[in-house]
Structure formats: C-alpha cells, structure tokens
Design an enzyme around this catalytic site. Structure first.
Site, short mmCIF file in Angstrom:
data_model
loop_
_atom_site.label_atom_id
_atom_site.label_comp_id
_atom_site.label_asym_id
_atom_site.label_seq_id
_atom_site.Cartn_x
_atom_site.Cartn_y
_atom_site.Cartn_z
N ASP A 42 -18.10 11.94 14.22
CA ASP A 42 -18.31 10.50 14.43
C ASP A 42 -19.77 10.30 14.78
OD1 ASP A 42 -17.64 7.72 14.97
OD2 ASP A 42 -17.76 8.18 17.10
N SER A 43 -20.17 9.05 14.89
CA SER A 43 -21.55 8.76 15.28
C SER A 43 -21.82 9.18 16.72
CB SER A 43 -21.82 7.26 15.14
OG SER A 43 -20.92 6.54 15.95
N TYR A 61 -23.77 3.54 14.16
CA TYR A 61 -23.76 3.38 12.69
C TYR A 61 -23.48 1.92 12.30
CZ TYR A 61 -23.30 8.49 11.70
OH TYR A 61 -23.49 9.83 11.57
N GLY A 62 -22.74 1.24 13.16
CA GLY A 62 -22.21 -0.10 12.81
C GLY A 62 -23.22 -1.12 12.31
N GLU A 87 -20.87 3.52 24.54
CA GLU A 87 -21.81 4.66 24.56
C GLU A 87 -22.61 4.71 25.86
OE1 GLU A 87 -22.58 7.35 22.45
OE2 GLU A 87 -20.79 6.89 21.29
N CYS A 99 -14.49 8.21 12.04
CA CYS A 99 -15.38 7.06 12.16
C CYS A 99 -15.01 6.09 11.03
CB CYS A 99 -16.82 7.54 12.00
SG CYS A 99 -18.02 6.21 11.91
N THR A 134 -16.65 3.43 10.12
CA THR A 134 -17.82 3.00 9.37
C THR A 134 -18.16 4.03 8.29
OG1 THR A 134 -18.56 2.03 11.47
CG2 THR A 134 -20.15 2.07 9.68
N HIS A 140 -14.28 4.11 18.61
CA HIS A 140 -14.72 3.94 20.00
C HIS A 140 -13.72 3.08 20.80
CE1 HIS A 140 -18.57 5.48 18.62
NE2 HIS A 140 -19.05 5.43 19.85
N CYS A 156 -12.29 0.82 14.93
CA CYS A 156 -13.47 1.62 15.29
C CYS A 156 -12.96 2.65 16.28
CB CYS A 156 -14.52 0.73 15.95
SG CYS A 156 -15.90 1.66 16.68
N1 DGL Z 1 -16.84 4.98 15.94
C1 DGL Z 1 -17.36 4.54 14.73
C2 DGL Z 1 -16.41 3.73 13.90
O1 DGL Z 1 -15.22 4.01 13.95
C3 DGL Z 1 -18.81 4.12 14.67
C4 DGL Z 1 -19.34 3.20 15.67
C5 DGL Z 1 -20.84 3.02 15.53
O2 DGL Z 1 -21.54 4.03 15.55
O3 DGL Z 1 -21.26 1.87 15.39
O4 DGL Z 1 -16.77 2.86 13.16
#
Ligand code: DGL
Length: 268
Positions: free
Chosen positions: A10-11, A42-43, A152, A73, A75, A186, A184
């Site tokens: 993941d990011s 990444y978003g 984060e 992830c 994204t 997170h 997501c």
């Molecule tokens: N946890 C990731 C997702 O499911 C990425 C979140 C990010 O880095 O913006 O999209």
C-alpha cells in the site's frame, strides 16, 4: 505446500488493515509488507503516476519471490490491477472486486455508497465493476481527500476528524444508501468512528476482510498454503519512514512490529 511469503503493499499504513485480516484467517502464512511511505498519499495523484509506482513495487516483490501479491490499496488497484495481472505470472489480486461483490450481495435498497480517495473516485472503478455485477444497483461515490492524512498522522479520533467524516458521509446518508464500502484501505482504521456516524441501518463493507477471504480461497485452491513447524516471521518494509508501523501496527495487528526495513525499490 508453498512456504514463500505473501507480498502485500500500500502507499502507507492502510494496507496493514488487509494484513490484519490475512493473519486472522491464515495464521500460518508469512507476510512481506511494503508501505510506499516515501510517496504517500497516492490519492491526490494522477492514475498514470500511481500505475507507474504499482509496477515498480510489483517488480520489487516478484524479485523477493513471493507466491501471491495483494495490492492492498484501492487507488493502485484502480490505476492498473488488470495491466499488472496481464504481464505477470504470479497471481495478483486487488481490493476493489471483493468489496464490490460483498456490497452487491448485501444491499436491499440497491443503493451503495463508496468513500474513497480522489483518484479512486475519478477512476469510477467501483461504479463500473458494480454495474457488471448488478445493473440495478446505484452507486454513490464520495471522495474524502483529507482522511488519509489524518490517519497517516496517527490522528484516529477527536473532534476534527469526526467533523470531516460527518461532512463526507452526510450526502451519502441522504441518498438512502444501506451499504457503505470503505473504498480505501486506510479507512478500516477509523471504522468505529464511521459506524457511530452512519448508525445501525447502514452496513459497512470493509474490503480488507473480503480480500483476505479471497487470498485464502486462492491459496487453498492452488494448494499453496504454508506448512512449517517454525512460527511465521513477517517482514515490514518501507520506502520512507516506518514510524507508524511501530506506533499503530502493534495494537492494530495484535502483535509487535519489532523491526521495519527501509528499502530502495531500485536496488537489486
Ligand atoms: N490506502 C490507499 C487506498 O486504498 C491509498 C491512500 C492514499 O495513499 O491516498 O486507496
């Protein structure tokens, strides 16, 4: 039998929500986790750029000889899961399809809400996949651009994040959704907070859980489960800081993360 580890990435810290569920379902498996913490989030990025990151990480994990790769992830899954599957011979799964399938099975109102990053929302991946599974179901997607930064930072509770979540969810609740996908990885870290806001009538789909079930299904079908007298030893790699792995990982995974390794994706 296959004693090689499962590669998960993941990011940042979000993919640990998927690791938690895999460890819960498959306690004998070894995990090699990679958080691209140098480039999180990444978003807000363009999908093409995220696709490039995804290929770099998939190549890195393949060199580590993993038996299965989980793109933990949304994204990165939206950006290029299919391309990655087409050019690699190791099985690769993402988190969007399992969550979408679970939502279609659960909704009675035929109205599904999705909260996700800006890039995932822009890709329209959830709407596209749900329309192939159930043409009757309407999908309402909402980008929540600030939540990954809160998470984060380790700010998982308190008035500020609560207000943000409430403002993101309000319009979805008004649409009459009865299922909400946490689009997501997170977001399961704040599932309790989300639950309090949406109430009992809206079912929450945590794609981490359904993705772990998919991992189990594949490894069982391919006879690739790990068998060893040695307890599994998970490894946690980060491209930048691994601070949150220590801070969140311990209480969250139910086991201490004793060590994180800082890696360079391009070194052999
Ligand atoms: N946890 C990731 C997702 O499911 C990425 C979140 C990010 O880095 O913006 O999209």
């Amino acid at each position: 039998m296959d004693n090689r580890p499962i590669g998960v990435f993941d990011s940042g810290v979000g993919g640990l929500t998927v690791v938690k569920e895999i460890i819960h379902l498959l306690p004998h498996e070894e995990i090699l986790y990679l958080g691209d913490t140098a480039r999180v989030p990444y978003g807000p990025r363009e999908l093409d750029q995220v696709r490039g990151f995804m290929f770099e990480i998939v190549n890195f994990l393949r060199k580590q000889d993993v038996k299965l790769i989980v793109i933990a992830c949304n994204t990165a899954t939206a950006a290029g899961l299919q391309d990655a599957q087409e050019i690699n011979n190791v099985p690769i799964i993402g988190v969007i399809e399992p969550g979408a399938r679970a939502a279609c099975l659960s909704t009675r109102a035929k109205k599904v809400g999705v909260i996700a990053t800006k890039a995932t929302t822009k890709s329209d991946a959830y709407r596209r996949i749900i329309s192939t599974m159930d043409g009757q179901t309407e999908v309402f997607t909402r980008a929540c651009p600030t939540l990954v930064n809160f998470i984060e930072r380790g700010e998982l509770e308190g008035g500020r994040i609560k207000e943000e979540v409430r403002s993101y969810l309000g319009p979805l609740i008004e649409e009459g959704i009865d299922v909400l996908i946490l689009g997501c990885t997170h977001y399961p870290l704040i599932e309790g907070l989300i639950k309090k806001i949406v109430g009992e009538d809206i079912q929450i789909i945590n794609s981490a859980r359904v993705t772990a079930q998919e991992v189990k299904r594949i490894l069982t079908a391919e006879v690739q489960l790990r068998h060893s007298d040695r307890p599994p030893r998970h490894r946690f790699l980060a491209t930048g800081s691994g601070r949150l792995f220590f801070e969140i990982g311990g209480w969250f995974l139910g086991q201490e993360i004793e060590e994180t390794e800082t890696i360079d994706l391009h070194s052999p």
